[in-house]
Design a protein around this motif. Structure first.
Motif, mmCIF file in Angstrom:
data_model
loop_
_atom_site.group_PDB
_atom_site.id
_atom_site.type_symbol
_atom_site.label_atom_id
_atom_site.label_comp_id
_atom_site.label_asym_id
_atom_site.label_seq_id
_atom_site.Cartn_x
_atom_site.Cartn_y
_atom_site.Cartn_z
ATOM 1 N N TYR A 155 -25.668 18.621 -10.229
ATOM 2 C CA TYR A 155 -25.194 17.720 -11.272
ATOM 3 C C TYR A 155 -26.360 16.949 -11.855
ATOM 4 C CZ TYR A 155 -22.790 13.936 -13.601
ATOM 5 O OH TYR A 155 -22.353 13.047 -14.529
ATOM 6 N N ARG A 156 -26.443 16.981 -13.186
ATOM 7 C CA ARG A 156 -27.473 16.214 -13.897
ATOM 8 C C ARG A 156 -26.791 15.448 -15.016
ATOM 9 N NH1 ARG A 156 -30.512 21.446 -14.086
ATOM 10 N NH2 ARG A 156 -31.579 21.502 -12.104
ATOM 11 N N GLU A 157 -27.075 14.183 -15.091
ATOM 12 C CA GLU A 157 -26.489 13.366 -16.155
ATOM 13 C C GLU A 157 -27.407 13.423 -17.369
ATOM 14 O OE1 GLU A 157 -24.603 8.940 -16.719
ATOM 15 O OE2 GLU A 157 -24.880 9.753 -14.713
ATOM 16 N N THR A 158 -27.231 14.471 -18.175
ATOM 17 C CA THR A 158 -28.048 14.683 -19.365
ATOM 18 C C THR A 158 -27.469 13.902 -20.541
ATOM 19 O OG1 THR A 158 -26.784 16.643 -19.925
ATOM 20 C CG2 THR A 158 -28.762 16.971 -18.586
ATOM 21 N N ASP A 159 -28.148 14.002 -21.694
ATOM 22 C CA ASP A 159 -27.709 13.250 -22.873
ATOM 23 C C ASP A 159 -26.307 13.664 -23.338
ATOM 24 O OD1 ASP A 159 -30.027 11.761 -22.951
ATOM 25 O OD2 ASP A 159 -31.054 13.169 -24.292
ATOM 26 N N HIS A 160 -26.013 14.978 -23.306
ATOM 27 C CA HIS A 160 -24.685 15.390 -23.773
ATOM 28 C C HIS A 160 -23.587 14.975 -22.787
ATOM 29 C CE1 HIS A 160 -25.464 18.908 -21.202
ATOM 30 N NE2 HIS A 160 -24.165 19.107 -21.199
ATOM 31 N N LYS A 213 -23.747 12.140 -21.017
ATOM 32 C CA LYS A 213 -23.601 10.716 -21.304
ATOM 33 C C LYS A 213 -22.781 10.493 -22.576
ATOM 34 C CE LYS A 213 -27.934 9.423 -19.116
ATOM 35 N NZ LYS A 213 -29.295 8.937 -19.341
#
Length: 78
Positions: free
Chosen positions: A58-63, A65
């Motif tokens: 899991y990565r909290e990327t810009d899309h 967010k």
């Protein structure tokens, strides 16, 4: 014109109903033969997924967010 249930008029000797009776009996005999074979037991082997498959992906990327922001999930943050 109706044919006899047990024999055909062309002399083959096997009518439609007799064919299905024979087919059903063969299926029951095959099922009984399979059921009579004892099943052997084997020891289960554990699967080791390794470190590459158990790492966090899991990565909290810009899309991601932007999705949270547009759907009102920011209010759930503590």
């Amino acid at each position: 014109m109706r044919q006899d249930d047990d024999t055909r008029k062309d002399g083959t000797g096997l009518g439609r109903r007799q064919f299905f009776r024979t087919l059903g009996g063969g299926t029951a005999a095959a099922a009984a033969a399979v059921a009579s074979v004892p099943l052997g037991t084997t020891e289960a082997q554990a699967y080791d997924p390794g470190s590459a498959e158990t790492r966090s992906r899991y990565r909290e990327t810009d899309h991601v967010k932007a999705f949270y922001r547009t759907n009102g999930y920011e209010t759930l943050k503590k």
